[in-house]
Write an enzyme that holds these catalytic residues in place. Structure first.
Site: not given
Ligand code: NOJ
Ligand code: CA
Length: 702
Positions: A171, A193, A414, A502, A508
């Protein structure tokens, strides 16, 4: 289904050190393979007469093995063949895919060890794939990989689009630099991280995109990564040679194999036209055909989510802010204080269902529906998710009935918190719960350190788990979209219920401080080479402080750019990620998201330059409509696109969603202009894209 198949096998039984040659179907690629004086395998690759991979060694180092699979080889047998067939993916960028290559399988024996391996090369018109094969035999049964030593020797100081070679995260924003600058730029490239001790300062991830000074595009990646550890690449700056660098396990080993076994394919794509890298199906073609008998239940999905409000910090996943003192399932929620910010509550979810249904979406994702989020970063690992216990304000049955009455499918979530064994223990009951309540797809996630401690997200152990979860999901007719899992390598061909991943820096991050405005002009050349990404586009409110006054992030993109992503970022799973209230303010622009298709008959990559721009046209599989998307980097750009892909003799209505004159990702991201035009296959369109902007066009037959 059209099916052309031809195979010619010429086997040579030899014992030689003589160079072996292979030419691609179009004759543009030439592969040379030989053994050096130590009996080490060496290959090189030419494209249109120029060397693109200089002499590079092949081999594997084994743990506790006298000789390893590195040298002392003789060529025992060479088998040449040609393959040409056309297959039909369950979903994809096009309805039919041609798989055409020439193959050379070289059997190499270590005479004094009485054992052998095969290196199988497949030369396509887009480039080369090769892998190591370990046939069943007496003297190579179980073995442990210390390191794979596959080299990719570059012939110049190319420009690379790279992210650090982490074992646990992809990421990152991309850094664009010369190969020789990677180590200097490494510390700046580390965000999030990552811990530097994990890898060398010249380690990068695949898919690695490069451009040579002569304008050649080179892409290195892998295909069909299963039962093996992921490969990063480590650069020797003194000779510009990359060497494979596998992800270790908790004790430093890099893979446990039992013959018969194979490595993943190592892939090298090359072209003088960047659009060829985007249109290539080589990664998919190197994967095994569909393994699922019945695929009638696998369907592309356009969805919304009770999600962005948590990502921006406006709402919370957890129900209370108190840390649970008992084991999960034993908390008496009537005695805890709700924090008042829990988004996954029945009434709020119903509002989303209403909006999603009114605008023709297929599904709604709800995160934070189940107990455990008070401690989801795993401070106390007793309090792990069980995937079947809803919070007291989330009424599973009522929501399910309501969604069904509105023709919306609920999408399960999940979050495993990286506790993989815990997830495996609950997997059957979790999937049974989904079947019982009518959930047909799951977004899974692996945030945080992998438990058991010491394993890595991209080591063999975790990789085996991700596929186990996908295969088991298929038994329950469930589609999987896994976040934080290993980056894809084309396995969707074999398991088409793997509808998304992802495995890169998604939208995000626009709410976690922002991503570079040209990020989306690089991802299709890197992360998407392996398969579709759940990028979660469609953000219309770029000022995140409007959602959460404590979050000053800015989404580095214009609205027109956000619309284009539905075309440029291919995925059978597309989200409209923003809140209904933000869409209501821009209903005319939202129309594009409502209209755009998610499954395609054909795709045309009109123009592309990594880091700068990408323009793609795709035809809907279900209708005669076309959709065009352009995403732009930071330089304002004018382009002229030729609509000659449209069917001749037909007349279409084009609706163009473009950046307004003064649009800019930073200062004026919501400035767009919508216009309409009658077009045919003879039309051309002149368009402008703002910095961090682009355009989207829907073209419907009149
Ligand atoms: C990281 C994920 O990329 C995101 O889409 C998700 O909402 C959060 N983790 C919580 O599971
Ligand atoms: Ca993520």
């Amino acid at each position: 289904m059209r099916y052309i198949f031809s195979i010619v096998v010429v086997a040579m039984l030899i014992s030689t050190t003589q160079a072996q040659k292979l030419t691609s179907p179009s004759s543009e690629f030439k592969l040379n393979f030989e053994l050096d004086a130590e009996g080490t395998p060496v290959y090189s690759l030419n494209y249109k007469g120029d060397q693109v991979i200089a002499k590079s060694k092949l081999g594997l180092e084994l743990v506790d093995d006298e000789r390893s699979l590195m040298d002392g080889f003789e060529i025992k047998e060479v088998t040449n063949s040609t393959f040409d067939n056309t297959w039909t993916p369950v979903w994809g960028e096009q309805s039919e895919i041609r798989n055409h290559y020439k193959e050379m399988a070289v059997t190499l024996a270590q005479a004094n060890m009485d054992r052998h391996i095969i290196i199988r090369f497949r030369l396509f018109d887009e480039g080369l794939g090769f892998r190591y094969e370990f046939p069943q035999q007496d003297n190579l049964v179980y073995f442990v990989i210390e390191e794979e030593h596959t080299e990719f020797a570059m012939t110049g100081d190319h420009t690379a689009f790279w992210i650090p070679g982490d074992y646990d995260s992809q990421e990152y924003d991309y850094t664009t630099s010369k190969l020789s600058e990677i180590s200097d730029r490494f510390d700046d490239a580390l965000t999030g991280n990552a811990s530097q001790e994990q890898f060398s300062k010249t380690g990068v991830q695949t898919s690695l995109m490069m451009k040579t000074e002569d304008g050649l595009y080179i892409n290195l990646h892998e295909a069909a990564l299963k039962e093996y550890s992921l490969m990063n690449l480590n650069l020797d700056e003194s000779n510009l040679t990359f060497t494979s660098w596998l992800t270790p396990d908790a004790i430093g080993n890099k893979g446990y194999l039992q013959a018969p076994a194979v490595s993943p394919w190592r892939t090298i794509m090359v072209s003088d036209d960047a659009t060829d890298i985007l249109s290539s199906n080589m990664t998919l073609n190197l994967n095994e055909p569909n393994a699922l008998e019945d695929t009638s239940w696998i369907k592309p999905i356009k969805y919304m989510g009770v999600w962005w409000e948590m990502i921006t910090g406006k709402s919370s996943w957890n129900y209370t802010d108190e840390l649970p003192s008992v084991k999960l399932g034993e908390t008496d929620y009537s005695k805890t204080k709700p924090n008042g910010r829990h988004a996954a509550n029945t009434e709020h979810v119903k509002d989303y269902i209403d909006f999603a249904s009114e605008h023709g979406f297929d599904a709604l994702l709800v995160e934070g529906w189940n107990e455990g989020w008070e401690d989801w970063f795993g401070k106390s690992k007793d309090y792990v998710f069980d995937f079947v216990t809803p919070y007291p304000d989330f009424d599973v049955e009522e929501i399910q009935d309501y969604a069904a009455s509105k023709d919306i499918e609920m999408m399960m979530h999940h979050e495993t918190s990286g506790a993989i064994r815990n997830y495996e223990r609950h997997l059957d009951t979790a999937y049974q719960f989904m079947n019982k309540f009518g959930y047909t797809s799951v977004k899974s996630g692996y945030v945080g350190d992998i438990i058991p401690r010491g394993e890595r997200h991209y080591g063999q152990w975790a990789i085996n788990h991700y596929l186990y979860a996908v295969k088991k999901a298929a038994d329950y007719k469930i589609m999987v979209n896994a976040h934080e899992a290993v980056r894809p390598t084309g396995l969707r061909r074999t398991y088409p219920n793997l509808i998304g991943n992802e495995s890169a820096r998604g939208t995000e991050f626009q709410a976690f401080g922002g991503s570079k405005p040209n990020h989306v002009t690089i991802l299709p050349f890197t992360r998407l080479i392996g398969g579709p990404m759940d990028y979660t586009p469609g953000i219309f409110e770029m000022d995140i402080s409007k959602l959460n006054p404590d979050n000053n992030s800015h989404v580095n993109s214009t609205i027109a750019n956000q619309l284009a992503l539905y075309v440029t970022m291919y995925s059978p799973l597309q989200m409209a990620a923003d809140l209904p209230e933000n869409y209501r303010r821009f209903m005319d622009a939202f129309q594009f998201i409502k209209d755009v298709a998610v499954d395609w008959e054909e795709s045309h990559y009109l123009e592309a330059e990594p880091g700068e721009y990408i323009t793609v046209a795709r035809k809907d599989k279900q209708s005669s409509s076309w959709y065009v998307g352009n995403v732009n980097g930071t330089t304002p750009r004018k382009t002229k696109i030729d609509l000659n892909f449209l069917e001749k003799g037909k007349t279409y209505a084009a609706t163009i969603y473009a950046d307004a004159k003064d649009a800019h990702y930073k200062t004026n991201p919501q400035a767009y202009k919508i216009s309409t035009k009658t077009v045919t296959s003879k039309s051309t369109l002149k368009l402008k894209s703002a910095p961090g902007g682009g355009f989207a066009i829907s073209i419907k037959e009149k």
